[in-house]
Write an enzyme that holds these catalytic residues in place. Structure first.
Site, PDB file in Angstrom:
ATOM      1  N   HIS A 147       0.843  -1.207   0.000  1.00  5.75           N
ATOM      2  CA  HIS A 147       0.000   0.000   0.000  1.00  5.75           C
ATOM      3  C   HIS A 147       0.878   1.258   0.000  1.00  5.75           C
ATOM      4  O   HIS A 147       0.605   2.221  -0.721  1.00  5.75           O
ATOM      5  CB  HIS A 147      -0.867   0.069   1.266  1.00  5.75           C
ATOM      6  CG  HIS A 147      -1.908  -1.000   1.392  1.00  5.75           C
ATOM      7  ND1 HIS A 147      -2.099  -1.710   2.554  1.00  5.75           N
ATOM      8  CD2 HIS A 147      -2.837  -1.455   0.523  1.00  5.75           C
ATOM      9  CE1 HIS A 147      -3.109  -2.557   2.393  1.00  5.75           C
ATOM     10  NE2 HIS A 147      -3.570  -2.422   1.163  1.00  5.75           N
ATOM     11  N   LYS A 179     -19.103  -4.100  10.411  1.00  2.42           N
ATOM     12  CA  LYS A 179     -18.050  -5.128  10.440  1.00  2.42           C
ATOM     13  C   LYS A 179     -16.904  -4.638  11.308  1.00  2.42           C
ATOM     14  O   LYS A 179     -16.474  -3.494  11.170  1.00  2.42           O
ATOM     15  CB  LYS A 179     -17.500  -5.358   9.030  1.00  2.42           C
ATOM     16  CG  LYS A 179     -18.328  -6.290   8.194  1.00  2.42           C
ATOM     17  CD  LYS A 179     -17.511  -6.681   6.974  1.00  2.42           C
ATOM     18  CE  LYS A 179     -18.379  -7.391   5.952  1.00  2.42           C
ATOM     19  NZ  LYS A 179     -17.728  -7.418   4.653  1.00  2.42           N
ATOM     20  N   ARG A 223      -2.124  -6.924  -7.738  1.00  2.07           N
ATOM     21  CA  ARG A 223      -1.018  -7.852  -7.467  1.00  2.07           C
ATOM     22  C   ARG A 223      -0.998  -9.013  -8.449  1.00  2.07           C
ATOM     23  O   ARG A 223      -0.006  -9.713  -8.551  1.00  2.07           O
ATOM     24  CB  ARG A 223      -1.105  -8.385  -6.044  1.00  2.07           C
ATOM     25  CG  ARG A 223      -0.774  -7.348  -4.987  1.00  2.07           C
ATOM     26  CD  ARG A 223      -1.194  -7.805  -3.637  1.00  2.07           C
ATOM     27  NE  ARG A 223      -2.635  -8.035  -3.638  1.00  2.07           N
ATOM     28  CZ  ARG A 223      -3.337  -8.339  -2.557  1.00  2.07           C
ATOM     29  NH1 ARG A 223      -2.739  -8.470  -1.402  1.00  2.07           N
ATOM     30  NH2 ARG A 223      -4.640  -8.524  -2.638  1.00  2.07           N
ATOM     31  N   SER A 234      -2.748  -7.395   3.760  1.00  7.02           N
ATOM     32  CA  SER A 234      -3.056  -7.108   5.175  1.00  7.02           C
ATOM     33  C   SER A 234      -3.392  -8.404   5.908  1.00  7.02           C
ATOM     34  O   SER A 234      -3.007  -8.590   7.066  1.00  7.02           O
ATOM     35  CB  SER A 234      -4.237  -6.139   5.275  1.00  7.02           C
ATOM     36  OG  SER A 234      -3.916  -4.914   4.689  1.00  7.02           O
TER      37      SER A 234
END
Ligand code: PNS
Length: 161
Positions: free
Chosen positions: A18, A42, A91, A129
Site C-alpha cells: 500500500h 463489520k 497484485r 493485510s
C-alpha cells in the site's frame, strides 16, 4: 485545477505494498486522499482510528497525501471530494478480476468515474493485510511486509496473543 485522486481501502493494517502505491500515486497526482473505507457493521482487526494513525505515520513525509475516513459508498466519497480518479493496486490476475468488477460497478453508479490501476512491484505481490495479521498472530516476523515505522505498533497488538 488540482488533480485529486482517492486511494480507498480497508488498510487493516497498511502494508509495504500500500505504502508503495501511495508514493507512486503522489508522483502522478497533485493530491492523494487515502480513504479508510469501513463498514460500521463489520469489525476489523485494528480500530479505524488505529488504521488512520498508522497511515499518517507512513505518509508523514509526503506533503500531497492526506488520510481520511468514510463509511459509505466509494462513489459518494469521490463525488464529494471532486476526485478525478480512484487508485487501486493490482497484485495479479485474481486482483484484476475482482477490481475490474468493482471499477465497472462504480462507473455505473457514477458515470465518468475513472479507476487507475497501479501494478504492484514484484516483491510486493505476496503481501496483503490478511497475511500480515496472520503472520503476526502466530508471532512470525513481519519485516518487509509493513513499513518499519509501524512494525512495532502491529507486533504490540499481537503480543502474547
Ligand atoms: O482494501 P480492500 O478491502 O480491498 O478495499 C475494498 C474497498 C473498501 C475499497 C471496497 O470494498 C469499497 O469501495 N467499499 C465501499 C462500498 C462500495 O462503494 N462498494 C462498491 C459498490 S457496491
Amino acid at each position: 485545477m488540482e488533480r485529486v485522486c482517492v486511494y480507498p481501502g480497508s488498510f487493516d493494517p497498511v502494508t509495504i505494498g500500500h505504502a508503495d502505491i501511495i508514493e507512486r500515486a503522489a508522483r502522478l497526482f497533485d493530491q492523494v486522499i487515502v480513504a479508510v473505507l469501513h463498514n460500521p457493521n463489520k469489525t476489523g482487526c485494528f480500530r479505524v482510528s488505529e488504521r488512520v494513525d498508522m497511515l499518517r505515520t507512513v505518509t508523514q513525509g509526503l506533503e500531497n497525501v492526506t488520510v481520511d475516513v468514510w463509511d459509505g459508498l466509494l462513489v459518494d466519497y469521490v463525488r464529494r471530494t471532486g476526485a478525478v480518479a480512484v487508485i487501486r493496486g493490482l497484485r495479479g490476475s485474481a486482483d484484476l478480476e475482482a477490481e475490474m468488477t468493482m471499477a465497472q460497478i462504480n462507473a455505473r453508479l457514477l458515470p465518468g468515474m475513472e479507476t487507475v490501476f497501479l501494478t504492484a512491484k514484484p516483491e510486493h505481490v505476496c503481501v496483503s493485510s490478511s497475511a500480515v495479521r496472520e503472520a503476526a498472530s502466530f508471532g512470525a516476523p513481519i519485516r518487509g511486509f509493513v513499513p518499519e515505522s509501524i512494525e512495532s505498533t502491529i507486533l504490540t497488538r499481537f503480543d502474547g496473543a
